[in-house]
Design an enzyme around this catalytic site. Structure first.
Site, PDB file in Angstrom:
ATOM      1  CG  HIS A   1      -3.190  -5.168   3.238  1.00  0.00           C
ATOM      2  ND1 HIS A   1      -2.829  -4.261   2.278  1.00  0.00           N
ATOM      3  CD2 HIS A   1      -3.367  -6.336   2.591  1.00  0.00           C
ATOM      4  CE1 HIS A   1      -2.786  -4.856   1.101  1.00  0.00           C
ATOM      5  NE2 HIS A   1      -3.126  -6.134   1.273  1.00  0.00           N
TER       6      HIS A   1
ATOM      7  CG  ASP B   1      -1.736  -1.282   1.305  1.00  0.00           C
ATOM      8  OD1 ASP B   1      -2.496  -1.565   0.381  1.00  0.00           O
ATOM      9  OD2 ASP B   1      -1.580  -2.004   2.308  1.00  0.00           O
TER      10      ASP B   1
END
Length: 332
Positions: free
Chosen positions: A187, A159
């Site tokens: 996440h 990410d």
């Protein structure tokens, strides 16, 4: 040469591992003079595929690989390992809810935590890639009580890499000119990609990303939602989860643990919360961290405005719910 280290990769016959194993074998994580013995774990039905992976490792003729141990046996896979890439999990498929993933995977990580506790070195560094990564890492650590909780982390580096690339592309600069983009929380699509404290090098001078962009609406809206939903977008386009980029991020994550972060630079990873930034303790929550001597520290004192506070609270709430569900599933 140095003594070889033992490195386990779970889900070793899968897509992410296929890219990751090559990076490890080339020395990109542990060093170009550090030999390794690869422990490759997968489930019994995948042993034929794993045999093919082992053939390819052999055919790459990589001098740092001094041994390969393919296995479906947890006691063999985790024996004396110093680094663990916990990649194997039921993959997320299009339309699948995270609770479906949690139900399928939490018991896998309970069993693997118990095996780590019994067979791995006590200084093993364990990073979880398989989703839902944060909660899988939390449960894995709970079932490995003899290994320090600080040795467990979950990957949000993918990410961070996505977010850093998005900012660089928006500003028209190279990736390495942008630093200290943060991923807070889970996440998942509740994560908070934060470039409010990031900097960019322009014309030889460092300036804040918000100042360089001069576009708060993009930074707080499109940027956030694009990064939050990037995994789903890859699945929609590719019909499979991210693999090459996930492997690169896993390598980046462990490389930082092993070698430390550069001065003035921090990285994002999910680690056990100590209550910093008002995040409930005992959650595996992504924070900005610095790393030295293979020990991480949460970066303290970053400004959190009302917008950011609300985002942190949303992702913490999701993680609390996941934790409750995971604990219940393990008691069934």
């Amino acid at each position: 040469m140095a003594e070889p280290i033992r490195v386990v990769v779970t889900g070793a016959a899968g897509q992410i591992a296929y890219s990751l194993i090559y990076m490890l074998s080339r020395g990109e994580v542990f060093g170009y003079d550090q030999p390794i013995i690869l422990h490759l774990l997968d489930i019994p039905p995948m042993m034929g595929v794993l045999e093919g992976v082992v053939m390819e490792i052999t055919d790459c003729a990589l001098p740092l690989v001094v041994g390969v141990v393919p296995t479906a046996d947890l006691s063999v896979a985790f024996k004396d390992v110093q680094a663990a890439f916990m990649v194997g999990s039921m993959p997320r498929k299009q339309g699948m809810e995270r609770k479906d993933l949690l139900s399928a995977n939490v018991k896998i990580f309970k069993a693997q935590g118990e095996a780590l506790d019994k067979y791995a070195r006590k200084d093993v560094k364990v990073m979880v890639v398989g989703n839902p990564a944060n909660t899988n890492a939390l449960m894995c650590s709970k079932y490995a009580p003899s290994i320090p909780k600080e040795n467990f982390s979950a990957m949000t580096r993918l990410d961070q890499n996505r977010a850093q690339a998005a900012v660089a592309n928006r500003l028209g600069v190279r990736i390495n000119q942008v630093k200290n983009v943060i991923i807070w929380g889970n996440h998942s699509s509740t994560q908070f990609p934060d470039a409010l404290n990031a900097t960019v090098e322009v014309g030889g001078a460092s300036k804040s990303v918000p100042q360089a962009l001069n576009n708060d609406p993009w930074l707080k809206e499109e940027f956030v939602t694009t990064v939050q939903n990037r995994g789903a977008a890859v699945i929609a386009a590719r019909k499979m989860s991210s693999a090459m980029s996930a492997a690169k991020a896993a390598a980046d994550h462990m490389k930082d643990i092993w070698n430390g972060t550069a001065p003035g630079t921090y990285t994002s990873m999910a680690v056990l919360s100590d209550g910093s930034y008002g995040v409930p303790a005992d959650l595996m929550f992504s924070f900005p961290v610095t790393i030295a001597n293979r020990e991480w520290k949460i970066v303290q004192g970053l400004p959190i405005d009302d917008f950011s506070r609300a985002k942190l609270d949303i992702t913490a709430k999701e993680l609390l719910e996941e934790k409750e569900d995971a604990v219940a599933l393990c008691q069934d």
